[in-house]
Design a protein around this motif. Structure first.
Motif, PDB file in Angstrom:
ATOM      1  N   PRO A  29       0.462  -4.677   1.392  1.00  0.00           N
ATOM      2  CA  PRO A  29       1.017  -3.363   1.674  1.00  0.00           C
ATOM      3  C   PRO A  29       2.268  -3.447   2.513  1.00  0.00           C
ATOM      4  CG  PRO A  29      -1.290  -3.367   2.122  1.00  0.00           C
ATOM      5  CD  PRO A  29      -0.867  -4.793   1.834  1.00  0.00           C
ATOM      6  N   SER A  30       3.219  -2.544   2.326  1.00  0.00           N
ATOM      7  CA  SER A  30       4.544  -2.761   2.882  1.00  0.00           C
ATOM      8  C   SER A  30       4.786  -2.147   4.236  1.00  0.00           C
ATOM      9  CB  SER A  30       5.588  -2.206   1.936  1.00  0.00           C
ATOM     10  OG  SER A  30       5.800  -0.865   2.188  1.00  0.00           O
ATOM     11  N   ASP A 119      10.077   5.601  -6.943  1.00  0.00           N
ATOM     12  CA  ASP A 119       8.901   5.079  -6.244  1.00  0.00           C
ATOM     13  C   ASP A 119       9.150   5.111  -4.742  1.00  0.00           C
ATOM     14  OD1 ASP A 119       6.733   3.670  -5.269  1.00  0.00           O
ATOM     15  OD2 ASP A 119       7.509   1.721  -5.884  1.00  0.00           O
ATOM     16  N   HIS A 121       7.554   3.955  -2.326  1.00  0.00           N
ATOM     17  CA  HIS A 121       7.050   2.824  -1.547  1.00  0.00           C
ATOM     18  C   HIS A 121       7.900   1.566  -1.699  1.00  0.00           C
ATOM     19  CE1 HIS A 121       3.019   1.019   0.088  1.00  0.00           C
ATOM     20  NE2 HIS A 121       3.948   1.116   1.006  1.00  0.00           N
ATOM     21  N   THR A 122       8.812   1.558  -2.660  1.00  0.00           N
ATOM     22  CA  THR A 122       9.739   0.433  -2.787  1.00  0.00           C
ATOM     23  C   THR A 122      10.893   0.628  -1.807  1.00  0.00           C
ATOM     24  OG1 THR A 122       9.209  -0.131  -5.081  1.00  0.00           O
ATOM     25  CG2 THR A 122      11.419  -0.681  -4.321  1.00  0.00           C
ATOM     26  N   SER A 283       0.104   3.400   3.660  1.00  0.00           N
ATOM     27  CA  SER A 283       0.374   2.037   3.243  1.00  0.00           C
ATOM     28  C   SER A 283      -0.734   1.097   3.697  1.00  0.00           C
ATOM     29  CB  SER A 283       1.750   1.613   3.759  1.00  0.00           C
ATOM     30  OG  SER A 283       2.156   0.389   3.216  1.00  0.00           O
ATOM     31  N   LEU A 308       0.416   6.478   0.026  1.00  0.00           N
ATOM     32  CA  LEU A 308       1.166   5.275  -0.359  1.00  0.00           C
ATOM     33  C   LEU A 308       0.169   4.154  -0.649  1.00  0.00           C
ATOM     34  CD1 LEU A 308       4.139   5.349   2.199  1.00  0.00           C
ATOM     35  CD2 LEU A 308       4.074   6.200  -0.157  1.00  0.00           C
ATOM     36  N   THR A 310      -0.278   1.831  -2.714  1.00  0.00           N
ATOM     37  CA  THR A 310       0.236   0.784  -3.582  1.00  0.00           C
ATOM     38  C   THR A 310       0.570  -0.439  -2.747  1.00  0.00           C
ATOM     39  OG1 THR A 310       2.413   1.852  -3.421  1.00  0.00           O
ATOM     40  CG2 THR A 310       1.126   2.266  -5.419  1.00  0.00           C
ATOM     41  N   ASN A 312       2.997  -4.020  -2.206  1.00  0.00           N
ATOM     42  CA  ASN A 312       4.352  -4.517  -2.419  1.00  0.00           C
ATOM     43  C   ASN A 312       4.409  -6.037  -2.438  1.00  0.00           C
ATOM     44  OD1 ASN A 312       4.838  -1.830  -2.040  1.00  0.00           O
ATOM     45  ND2 ASN A 312       6.475  -2.083  -0.568  1.00  0.00           N
ATOM     46  N   THR A 326       7.157  -2.347  -5.058  1.00  0.00           N
ATOM     47  CA  THR A 326       5.806  -1.927  -5.410  1.00  0.00           C
ATOM     48  C   THR A 326       5.389  -2.577  -6.721  1.00  0.00           C
ATOM     49  OG1 THR A 326       6.075   0.187  -4.287  1.00  0.00           O
ATOM     50  CG2 THR A 326       4.330   0.052  -5.924  1.00  0.00           C
ATOM     51  N   ARG A 329      -1.473  -1.147  -7.586  1.00  0.00           N
ATOM     52  CA  ARG A 329      -2.228  -0.071  -6.952  1.00  0.00           C
ATOM     53  C   ARG A 329      -3.408  -0.667  -6.197  1.00  0.00           C
ATOM     54  NH1 ARG A 329      -0.485   2.506 -11.770  1.00  0.00           N
ATOM     55  NH2 ARG A 329       0.674   4.425 -11.293  1.00  0.00           N
TER      56      ARG A 329
END
Length: 377
Positions: A29-30, A119, A121-122, A283, A308, A310, A312, A326, A329
């Motif tokens: 996770p980012s 996206d 989360h990127t 995240s 979030l 997702t 990374n 990302t 999931r």
């Protein structure tokens, strides 16, 4: 999810092939941009004049190759890549790139590609900021300051876990182990159960968070990341797990043994656990909630999380910057895949999580939830 110091893909060669890009992707996770915004402003503005005077010379005629490589990384690995018209995106982004281009122009092109993915989360990390993430903090702050504990009524321990941003292996291993020691010491008083407070956890590097909570997580598979092909990537504190080895390297066997020993705390007693979540939980904070929530004695309490959910893959780029892309999931340990906010099992009235006066009531509700299920009452 924070960048692993051991980079999963280094794009310094602009001749990278699709098969190379698929290899050895390290998922986690980012970092959350709440942390990034302030640090970027502080670090980049301080060097802005010098950096931008030298940018054109540093980038030289590599701008087209840098951006082309960035596009290929996103096309091959991004979770939402199939929703993008890559030929049109490539033509448009490269046509907008001036000649000669400097660092600002290249970063702008990167952002155009990220915008095409749609996206949230990127994220792209500028060169100076990414260097900070992989460098030990210069301050002498207490190593366990991302985890705090308090003793609540009825032999219930509250463990508050905030976001954690370091991507330096020595630092996050030391901090995670120190936090685990603190948690173990306090859980000796938790004869009823525990509250894990993630209500202020905006994300970061999930591994020290999970390490700190080993006694409450149990052993085996903690959660999974499911990529766009449907492949499952389990998160485990085991030496044979590829992602775990990537994070902890030679220290892996010792960390795995420490985790396994701590994870026995609730195997037989199955003490009740409440996980407090909020709209700020994001995240990696959501990943920790999902890892905990896969157990039958755990209940989530609070408000829906940010969503979030997702994972990374952090890729260091040839210009020294990086992208947290990302690629998957999140799924809990029993196979439920999350596509939006984590909904609490016990919903509380919506409140503003940024206002301190709302926090005591939410904490009290979580404590009451544990007390109501306590086998020692």
């Amino acid at each position: 999810m924070v960048a692993n110091h051991k980079v999963v893909h280094d794009s310094r060669s602009t001749s990278t092939t699709g098969s190379q890009l698929r290899a050895n992707i390290h998922i986690m996770p980012s970092l959350h941009l709440r942390v990034a915004t302030t640090l970027v402003a502080a670090s980049l503005l301080a060097v802005a004049v010098v950096e931008h005077r030298q940018a054109a010379k540093r980038i030289g005629n590599r701008a087209q190759a840098l951006v082309s490589d960035f596009i290929e990384i996103a096309r091959v690995r991004a979770l939402l890549a199939n929703s993008v018209d890559w030929r049109a995106t490539r033509d448009r982004v490269l046509a907008d790139l001036p000649e000669p281009a400097d660092e600002r122009d290249v970063y702008r092109a990167y952002r155009q590609v990220i915008h095409a993915l749609n996206d949230p989360h990127t994220q792209h990390f500028p060169r100076q900021f990414y260097a900070q993430l992989t460098t030990p903090a210069p301050s002498a702050a207490a190593p366990t300051d991302f985890v705090t504990t308090s003793r609540e009524s009825g032999s219930i321990i509250r463990i508050a876990v905030k976001g954690y941003s370091s991507g330096n292996p020595k630092r996050y291993m030391a901090d995670g182990l120190a936090a685990l020691t603190l948690v173990e010491r306090e859980l000796a008083h938790a004869t009823c159960g525990a509250v894990v407070d993630l209500s202020q956890n905006t994300g970061g590097n999930m591994y020290p968070m999970l390490l700190a909570l080993a006694p409450l997580l149990g052993s085996g598979e903690l959660l999974r990341f499911v990529d766009r092909s449907g492949a499952h990537h389990p998160v485990q504190f085991r030496s044979e797990n590829k992602d775990f080895r990537g994070m902890f390297g030679d220290a892996g066997p010792d960390i795995a043994a420490r985790f396994a020993n701590a994870a026995r705390w609730n195997d037989k007693a199955q003490r009740p656990i409440a996980v407090l979540i909020s709209g700020l939980t994001a995240s990696s904070g959501e990943a920790v909630a999902i890892a905990l929530a896969g157990q039958p004695w755990v209940r989530t309490v609070g408000n829906p999380t940010r969503g979030l959910v997702t994972a990374n893959s952090v890729v260091r780029l040839a210009d020294g910057s990086a992208v947290a892309l990302t690629v998957a999931r999140m799924s809990n340990r029993v196979g439920h895949i999350y596509n939006g906010p984590v909904a609490p099992d016990v919903a509380l009235p919506a409140y503003d999580e940024t206002r301190e006066r709302a926090a005591p009531k939410a904490i009290a509700e979580a404590v009451a939830n544990v007390a109501s299920r306590c086998v020692n009452k």
